[in-house]
Design a protein around this motif. Structure first.
Motif, mmCIF file in Angstrom:
data_model
loop_
_atom_site.group_PDB
_atom_site.id
_atom_site.type_symbol
_atom_site.label_atom_id
_atom_site.label_comp_id
_atom_site.label_asym_id
_atom_site.label_seq_id
_atom_site.Cartn_x
_atom_site.Cartn_y
_atom_site.Cartn_z
ATOM 1 N N GLY A 332 0.810 -1.206 0.000
ATOM 2 C CA GLY A 332 0.000 0.000 0.000
ATOM 3 C C GLY A 332 0.846 1.259 0.000
ATOM 4 N N ARG A 334 0.418 4.266 1.632
ATOM 5 C CA ARG A 334 0.627 4.965 2.898
ATOM 6 C C ARG A 334 1.780 4.357 3.702
ATOM 7 N NH1 ARG A 334 -1.880 7.886 7.155
ATOM 8 N NH2 ARG A 334 -1.428 6.950 9.170
ATOM 9 N N GLU A 512 -5.251 5.352 2.718
ATOM 10 C CA GLU A 512 -4.740 4.332 1.794
ATOM 11 C C GLU A 512 -5.586 4.347 0.523
ATOM 12 O OE1 GLU A 512 -2.615 2.452 -0.081
ATOM 13 O OE2 GLU A 512 -1.886 2.156 1.972
ATOM 14 N N LYS A 514 -4.739 2.125 -2.189
ATOM 15 C CA LYS A 514 -4.434 0.887 -2.916
ATOM 16 C C LYS A 514 -5.710 0.167 -3.363
ATOM 17 C CE LYS A 514 -3.576 -2.806 -0.607
ATOM 18 N NZ LYS A 514 -3.003 -3.858 0.258
#
Length: 532
Positions: A332, A334, A512, A514
């Motif tokens: 991801g 972040r 996030e 993703k």
């Protein structure tokens, strides 16, 4: 099999478009090896050389002011082709420059092409499937670091051949036109990128923005499985219509789009974009990469090693960026971003502390190994004197042998006098570069390509890139002056502080992204809070 084929086509297009990142890396780093030769042939001092290095940073500022307009008016593909020609013309002009200001002017022209980073990211973000978007956008960063590595490697060999008096240097004229040969390395890749761009289709999202649905569907058939083409086109089309309806059905101009970036539904995305666009350049990465041999010289390793160490760091950069491509869609955005910033802050702090505790002392036995151009008798006032910082040492040298001589032979003088925790500096720089290339280097462009809705992307991404370019210009332009005026410890300490501040702000604000579509991300960021 259709999904596999379309993913391969998307990857191929991403590689072709992002080859501009390789050209960017060459343009940015080849000049780093020319310092001594440009100062000798064009009569420049360190500050003047700084103008040649930073000129592209100023050029891209002007380019990004109109990039959004050009992208939305002419399309992503046409804009990229214009950029490709700018790279080529700039490289050829720089090679044939006869004065410092001619070199600065052609480097400035090349800076207009640095907008390729934002436009490439925009294009790839618009053709990539959500599950592969992070990987494909990050291909741009991999190409950049490969370009940087290729530049450092080319400079290392050219400088080595010239210094050793190799037959190839005399036969090709490298010994007489050293810096011109270094800059000419960029010309063949620039031509190749133009040929690549002639083969790519227009962005389907831009085509839908212009109401060219059939053309957009034809492009999407190359990029998405057959059963998903209509759904993808309809989803993008619905988002575009909703945004236009929210704007009373009027087509927005550049200033209207900029203003709408600060509307309640987009403001969070805008803040994140501006923060990450500020943090990336204030890490000091461009000063460290674009002045690589000059930076390494400050640790006292000497001229030869100052060309070799960036090559080694280039290898670390490629490895780190390759790992980012592997993990960016798994771990991801972040987590990778925040982890990389933490390592970068610690690494820069280690460099700062090492320079803060360094001492500088010229002893008589070491003076014999200095270049013959340095008058030994003139060095008498500084021989045997211990200086607590690099600023005082350089000022003393300027007074003893003259500023021009001291700057031309700075590497040899620092090597003879410096006592420092060398490994802490070299490892710190290598760790910082690797952390940057694993995290905020590729992640910034991925996040910018994800967080803005379609209606403002053509303006928002270049606007954030413009902020990055402005800060980068000042970082690059001021670096030689900062080094001379405040010293290496202060410079690295300032970068460490900026990284730390960026870490804290992004840790609090960044969600996030993703695996989400651009439309889903836009909807999430329109909320006041991130859903659990």
């Amino acid at each position: 099999m259709g999904g596999v084929d379309t993913n391969r086509r998307a990857l191929l297009l991403a590689i072709m478009v992002c080859f501009g990142g390789f050209v960017f890396g060459l343009d940015a780093a080849l000049v780093s090896g020319t310092k001594a030769y440009v100062m000798r042939d064009l009569g420049a001092d360190a500050i003047g050389f700084g103008y040649a290095v930073s000129a592209p940073g100023l050029g891209v500022v002007f380019a990004l002011m109109v990039t959004g307009f050009v992208c939305d008016r002419l399309g992503r593909r046409t804009t990229l082709l214009i950029i490709g020609w700018l790279y080529l013309i700039s490289a050829v002009g720089a090679v044939f420059s006869q004065t410092l200001w001619q070199l600065v002017a052609f480097r400035f022209l090349g800076g207009l092409a640095f907008a390729s980073l934002s436009v490439s990211s925009m294009y790839v973000g618009e053709i990539a499937p959500p599950a592969k978007r992070g990987l494909l956008v990050a291909v741009n960063q991999l190409n950049i670091v490969v370009g940087l590595f290729a530049a450092y490697l080319a400079n290392y060999f050219i400088q080595g051949w010239v210094a050793d008096g190799a037959p190839i240097a005399a036969a090709t004229g490298m010994d007489r036109y050293t810096w011109q040969w270094m800059l000419a390395v960029q010309i063949p890749p620039s031509i190749l990128w133009i040929l690549f761009l002639l083969k790519i289709p227009e962005s389907p999202r831009w085509l839908l923005l212009k109401g060219r649905r059939e053309e957009a569907a034809a492009v999407m058939r190359q990029l998405a499985p057959a059963g998903e083409v209509e759904r993808s086109v309809a989803e993008i089309e619905a988002m575009v219509k909703a945004e236009r309806a929210g704007n009373s059905g009027r087509s927005e101009g550049t200033w209207q789009s900029l203003a709408r970036m600060f509307s309640p539904t987009i403001i969070r995305a805008t803040i994140i974009g501006l923060v990450i666009a500020s943090v990336q350049p204030t890490t000091g990465i461009n000063a460290i990469m674009f002045y690589a041999p000059y930076v390494i010289e400050q640790s006292g390793v000497g001229a030869d090693a100052s060309f070799l160490v960036p090559v080694v760091n280039g290898v670390f950069s490629i490895i780190a960026t390759s790992l980012a491509l592997v993990f960016i869609d798994r771990i991801g955005r972040r987590t990778i971003l925040l982890g990389g910033l933490a390592v970068a802050a610690v690494s820069l702090l280690a460099c700062s502390l090492s320079f803060a505790t360094a001492t500088y002392r010229l002893e008589a036995p070491r003076i014999a190994a200095l270049p013959v151009e340095i008058e030994r008798a003139s060095l008498a006032p500084v021989v045997g004197v211990t200086f607590d910082n690099d600023v005082a040492f350089k000022q003393a040298l300027n007074g003893a042998i003259g500023r021009d001589v001291a700057e031309r032979h700075e590497a040899e003088l620092l090597k003879a006098a410096t006592s420092i925790n060398l490994w802490a500096v070299l490892i710190g720089i290598a760790a910082f570069v690797a952390a940057f290339q694993f995290s905020i280097g590729p992640i910034m462009w991925v996040i910018l390509a994800e967080i803005f809705p379609t209606g403002v992307r053509g303006v928002a991404i270049p606007a954030c890139a413009l902020l990055t370019a402005l800060i980068n210009y000042f970082v690059q332009q001021l670096f030689p002056w900062q080094l001379v005026s405040f010293g290496a410890a202060s410079v690295f300490g300032t970068y460490a502080l900026c990284v730390t501040i960026g870490f804290v702000v992004l840790w609090r604000m960044l969600p996030e992204t993703k695996g989400r579509s651009i439309e889903e991300i836009a909807a999430t960021l329109a909320m006041k809070k991130e859903p659990a």
